[in-house]
Design a protein around this motif. Structure first.
Motif, mmCIF file in Angstrom:
data_model
loop_
_atom_site.group_PDB
_atom_site.id
_atom_site.type_symbol
_atom_site.label_atom_id
_atom_site.label_comp_id
_atom_site.label_asym_id
_atom_site.label_seq_id
_atom_site.Cartn_x
_atom_site.Cartn_y
_atom_site.Cartn_z
ATOM 1 N N ILE A 172 3.323 -12.752 -2.590
ATOM 2 C CA ILE A 172 2.357 -11.989 -3.396
ATOM 3 C C ILE A 172 1.000 -12.088 -2.723
ATOM 4 C CG2 ILE A 172 1.111 -11.814 -5.587
ATOM 5 C CD1 ILE A 172 3.528 -12.571 -7.058
ATOM 6 N N ILE A 173 0.475 -10.941 -2.334
ATOM 7 C CA ILE A 173 -0.826 -10.892 -1.672
ATOM 8 C C ILE A 173 -1.915 -10.624 -2.705
ATOM 9 C CG2 ILE A 173 -2.162 -9.728 0.155
ATOM 10 C CD1 ILE A 173 0.381 -10.830 1.299
ATOM 11 N N LYS A 174 -1.581 -9.761 -3.670
ATOM 12 C CA LYS A 174 -2.520 -9.471 -4.760
ATOM 13 C C LYS A 174 -1.709 -9.323 -6.041
ATOM 14 C CE LYS A 174 -5.206 -5.949 -7.001
ATOM 15 N NZ LYS A 174 -4.621 -6.358 -8.298
ATOM 16 N N ASP A 175 -2.067 -10.114 -7.041
ATOM 17 C CA ASP A 175 -1.345 -10.041 -8.317
ATOM 18 C C ASP A 175 -1.977 -8.962 -9.207
ATOM 19 O OD1 ASP A 175 0.435 -10.585 -10.364
ATOM 20 O OD2 ASP A 175 0.110 -12.751 -10.327
ATOM 21 N N LYS A 203 0.816 -1.192 0.000
ATOM 22 C CA LYS A 203 0.000 0.000 0.000
ATOM 23 C C LYS A 203 0.859 1.255 0.000
ATOM 24 C CE LYS A 203 -2.956 -2.539 3.155
ATOM 25 N NZ LYS A 203 -3.132 -2.757 4.585
ATOM 26 N N ASP A 251 -3.964 -7.200 -12.290
ATOM 27 C CA ASP A 251 -5.201 -7.555 -12.987
ATOM 28 C C ASP A 251 -4.930 -7.790 -14.472
ATOM 29 O OD1 ASP A 251 -6.707 -7.303 -10.705
ATOM 30 O OD2 ASP A 251 -7.231 -5.205 -11.084
ATOM 31 N N ASP A 307 -1.812 -0.336 -12.797
ATOM 32 C CA ASP A 307 -2.245 -1.581 -12.168
ATOM 33 C C ASP A 307 -1.642 -1.625 -10.765
ATOM 34 O OD1 ASP A 307 -3.524 -3.987 -11.816
ATOM 35 O OD2 ASP A 307 -2.714 -4.924 -13.624
ATOM 36 N N MET A 360 -0.380 -4.045 -7.303
ATOM 37 C CA MET A 360 0.091 -5.343 -6.835
ATOM 38 C C MET A 360 0.424 -5.200 -5.356
ATOM 39 S SD MET A 360 3.040 -7.410 -8.792
ATOM 40 C CE MET A 360 3.191 -9.166 -8.616
ATOM 41 N N ALA A 361 0.130 -6.229 -4.602
ATOM 42 C CA ALA A 361 0.489 -6.178 -3.188
ATOM 43 C C ALA A 361 1.435 -7.316 -2.868
ATOM 44 C CB ALA A 361 -0.758 -6.258 -2.315
#
Ligand code: IMP
Ligand code: MG
Length: 175
Positions: free
Chosen positions: A80-83, A41, A85, A61, A63-64
């Motif tokens: 990787i928490i969020k890849d 974040k 999109d 885009d 990524m987390a």
């Protein structure tokens, strides 16, 4: 939790630097679309301000990844928490990061993203703490090089707080 905060880089200096980076990126990517990737974040403030200073078509885009628990020291584990999109194949990708510390997060991320065959892949970091580097990583755009102190504000947190400070500060007291 409350702590005392000292201003390290004022809001004005941050904004001047963001504008300068935006101008440089505009010159370097002329004729292209810049695909910004925000590393959540901590890079939210930086990427949103930076994108407004890039005078070119921009896509975004998010990524987390996580290399830290709720601690001020790196655990060495990158997850990787969020890849992303969208597919980045053939795109001119610019990773936007708040701070490069050990370099573990970015060297790992860079490898993963290069495997997806972007046209180009560069990194823009607001802050660099070179004293703490473990994994070397090439950063094309750096806002400020700072000493090895834990910083907060302008997206950077301590235990998820202080991200909304408009400047980069140091904690002088933690309780
Ligand atoms: P690295 O993998 O050690 O380079 O860690 C990079 C990530 O750790 C950054 O993207 C930040 O989210 C976090 N980090 C590193 N140093 C600081 C700091 O001084 N304050 C807040 N977060 C930090
Ligand atoms: Mg980060």
């Amino acid at each position: 939790m409350s702590g005392k905060v000292k201003v390290l880089i004022s809001e004005e200096r941050v904004m001047d630097k963001v504008a300068e980076l935006g101008r440089q990126i505009t010159l370097d990517y002329i004729g292209k679309t810049v695909h910004l990737i925000c590393i959540l974040k901590g890079s939210v403030m930086f990427m949103s301000d930076l994108s407004k200073k890039i005078d070119l078509p921009v896509t975004m885009d998010f990524m987390a990844v996580s290399s830290y628990g709720d601690d001020t020291k790196s655990s060495g584990v990158v997850k990787i928490i969020k890849d992303l999109d969208e597919n980045i194949t053939g795109k001119d990708v610019l990773i936007v990061e708040d701070i490069v510390d050990s370099g573990r997060t970015l060297s790992y991320l860079k490898q993963i993203l290069l495997d997806r065959k972007p046209n180009s892949l560069k990194i823009c970091a607001l802050l660099d703490k070179p004293d703490r580097r473990v994994d070397s990583v090439d950063i094309a755009y750096i806002g400020f090089t700072i000493p090895d102190n834990f910083v907060i504000g302008y997206g950077l947190d301590y235990q998820q707080k202080y991200r909304n400070l408009p400047f980069v500060g140091e904690m002088t007291e933690i309780d």
